[in-house]
Structure formats: C-alpha cells, structure tokens
Design a protein around this motif. Structure first.
Motif, PDB file in Angstrom:
ATOM      1  N   VAL A   1      -6.344  -8.287   2.642  1.00  0.00           N
ATOM      2  CA  VAL A   1      -7.364  -8.953   1.816  1.00  0.00           C
ATOM      3  C   VAL A   1      -8.755  -8.622   2.336  1.00  0.00           C
ATOM      4  CG1 VAL A   1      -8.309 -11.189   1.134  1.00  0.00           C
ATOM      5  CG2 VAL A   1      -5.832 -10.821   1.095  1.00  0.00           C
ATOM      6  N   MET A   2      -8.919  -8.652   3.662  1.00  0.00           N
ATOM      7  CA  MET A   2     -10.205  -8.344   4.275  1.00  0.00           C
ATOM      8  C   MET A   2     -10.639  -6.911   3.929  1.00  0.00           C
ATOM      9  SD  MET A   2     -11.128  -7.976   8.296  1.00  0.00           S
ATOM     10  CE  MET A   2     -10.252  -6.395   8.319  1.00  0.00           C
ATOM     11  N   MET A   3      -9.715  -5.964   3.994  1.00  0.00           N
ATOM     12  CA  MET A   3     -10.058  -4.580   3.664  1.00  0.00           C
ATOM     13  C   MET A   3     -10.458  -4.447   2.193  1.00  0.00           C
ATOM     14  SD  MET A   3      -7.615  -2.044   5.911  1.00  0.00           S
ATOM     15  CE  MET A   3      -6.037  -2.733   5.444  1.00  0.00           C
ATOM     16  N   ARG A   4      -9.817  -5.209   1.343  1.00  0.00           N
ATOM     17  CA  ARG A   4     -10.175  -5.160  -0.081  1.00  0.00           C
ATOM     18  C   ARG A   4     -11.574  -5.726  -0.308  1.00  0.00           C
ATOM     19  NH1 ARG A   4      -4.107  -6.781  -2.207  1.00  0.00           N
ATOM     20  NH2 ARG A   4      -3.408  -4.637  -2.613  1.00  0.00           N
ATOM     21  N   TRP A   5     -11.909  -6.795   0.426  1.00  0.00           N
ATOM     22  CA  TRP A   5     -13.274  -7.320   0.348  1.00  0.00           C
ATOM     23  C   TRP A   5     -14.284  -6.238   0.699  1.00  0.00           C
ATOM     24  CZ3 TRP A   5     -12.430 -12.287   3.772  1.00  0.00           C
ATOM     25  CH2 TRP A   5     -11.760 -13.266   3.010  1.00  0.00           C
TER      26      TRP A   5
END
Length: 320
Positions: free
Chosen positions: A183-187
């Motif tokens: 999720v963090m990488m997608r942000w």
C-alpha cells in the motif's frame, strides 16, 4: 558429500519460497517444499502437500534432517473469525506442535521456527531495544499464538533432544511483499501527499534476502541450537526515512507534509484507525548484536539495495 534434506513449510508463501530459492542457490542442501498450493517451485525441487490445520496432511519426515517451519496463520487486517485467538491457536500452536512431534519422532535433528517480534510486544520507547531474552509481552492473537508455539517447541525439544531454533523477524519486505508495505509503495507511485513529514520514530525492518540468509545460517551453525534470535537489516529508520528511501528506489518524489504526530493520532482515533497510526508513528527496534556475535553473522544486503530490489519487482509486476 551427502546433502542435508531440508523441509520448508509454507513454501508457497513470501518467506518460505525465498528460503527454498536460497537453498537451491547454495547447492549444499536438498530442499523439500511443503505447501498447500502449486507454485513455480514445481519441477525445481521435491514438493509435498501440507496444511497446517489438517494433521492428517503432515508430510513424512523420516528422511528429513532439518525442518524450517515458515507456515502460519498470519496477522490479518480484516479479521473474519469470531474467535480469532482460537483460530490462530489452531494453526500456529496446535499445527506447529503436531509437526514438531512428528519431526522429533522421525529423528529430525533441528527444527527452525519462524516466529515474530510480536512475541516481544508491539513497540519500544525511543532508543530502547527489544532483546531475545526479554520477558515475552505479546498483545494480539497472532503474537500470543506465536509465543505459545515457542513455549511448546522448547518443551518438545527438551523432552526429545531435537534442537529448536527460534527466529523473530520484525516487518519483512522484499520482492513480492504485500499488505501495508505494498500500500505504501502504491501511495508513492501515485505521488500522493503523505502526512508523515514530522515523524521521528525508529523502526527495525528486515529484507527478505537478509532473513533468508539468517535462516539458512541456522540450519547448520552449532551455536544456533536451542537459541532465540532477533533479526533486522541493522539500519533502523523513521517512517519518514523509510518513505524517502523507498521513493528514491522507485525514482519517485516523496511528498511528506509536516503534520504533528498528535494531530495524526487524533485523526486516527476519529476514523477508527488508531492501531494503524500507532504503528506508523511508534518505534520498534530490535537488538541484533547477540545474533551477530553468536553466529558470526552480518546482514549481507544493505537496506538501499533491498529497497531497490523491492522497487524493481513492484515496477515490473504492477507497471507493465
């Protein structure tokens, strides 16, 4: 020289598969993949069916030298079980005990158990470190089940003479990582402004490559017998630093807004996300000094390289 036969449970999972590939790369071992579903490991090494919640599915261990037990019911964000602690205990305690007893009865010499830093607790004060010999203080059902499994394994080891090795990793990241790290990488990929610019916490992480290296070290190292080890990359980062490092690896710009921590926690409470915000804002650091000294081990992969490998995998898989 006869190769040691090493059975890896949960071999289709994030950690288990990495351990299998590392064993194949070493060439000193014959890995056996125990798992529920078919994966790309088929044809690369022997594969046997395995389900942690079905004792009748336990593989035959009579020719196995070492078991690396990665399979587990993992911590889930949206729990559906009515009694989550019982569900965790069935898999992580009862299933582990079934496997360990069969391993001991078949003459398996060493049982390497992949536990969790949640056995120690959920957070440390700034500058404080979790240590392997701390009094356990698990708070959630997953951590409690891992702690109980450790206790049961040590009893089995003491009674049978089978050597038990426990490894407690913190957050594991690397190619194929999912959950909050993905999720963090997608942000970051989307260029979203993130309100974490003022965070000055410290968190220990471990890359998949470094964890697999320690696990393989514990297969044969004489000093590993009946010990508990903490593991990390040896480079603790704040949440802000983590985002900056990951953005750099992805060739992205991290937009971190300077929002005070107290405001973040108020917003988390208002939207029912207190636990998630606490993890982002809190510190969790581990002491790997004893692991390094006892085993002569150093994390072979720098955090910078591990972030780049993780980013490359993400970009290849999700940006085609």
């Amino acid at each position: 020289m006869k190769k040691r036969r090493v059975l890896v449970t949960g071999a289709s999972g994030f950690v288990g598969e990495a351990v299998i590939f590392r064993l194949l790369l070493d060439g000193k071992f014959t890995p056996i993949a125990a798992m529920r579903a078919s994966t790309r490991l088929n044809g690369l090494c022997p594969v046997v069916p395995f389900d942690l919640c079905r004792p009748e599915s336990m593989p035959v261990l009579s020719s196995v030298d070492v078991v690396i037990h990665c399979a587990a019911r993992v911590h889930v964000m949206n729990e559906t079980a009515i009694d989550s602690l019982s569900a965790f205990r069935q898999a992580n305690v009862e299933g582990t005990v079934w496997l360990a007893r069969q391993a001991a009865s078949c003459g398996v010499k060493r049982f390497v158990f992949i536990s969790s830093i949640k056995v120690n607790g959920e957070s440390t004060g700034r500058g404080a470190l979790f240590r392997a010999d701390d009094e356990p203080a698990p708070l959630d059902p997953y951590g409690i089940s891992k702690c109980e499994a450790e206790v049961a394994l040590r009893r089995i080891g003491a009674k049978t003479g089978m050597e038990v090795v426990v490894i407690r990793p913190p957050l594991v990241y690397g190619p194929g990582v999912k959950a909050n790290f993905l999720v963090m990488m997608r942000w970051l990929d989307r260029g979203l402004p993130l309100p974490f610019g003022m965070l000055d916490n410290r968190r220990s992480l471990v890359s998949l490559g470094n964890l697999a290296d320690l696990i393989v070290t514990c297969i044969e190292h004489p000093a590993a017998a009946n010990q508990t080890f903490l593991v990390s990359d040896g480079e603790d980062l704040s949440t802000s630093q983590l985002l900056l490092h990951m953005a750099r690896a992805m060739d992205k710009l991290a937009i971190l807004l300077p929002v005070p921590t107290v405001l973040l926690k108020l917003l988390g409470s208002a939207f029912g996300k207190s636990s998630a915000i606490d993890r982002l804002c809190g510190s969790l650091q581990v002491d790997i000094g004893p692991t390094q000294k006892m085993l002569g081990w150093q994390p072979p992969l720098s955090a910078e390289k591990a972030f780049r490998e993780t980013a490359d995998y993400y970009l290849e898989k999700y940006k085609k």
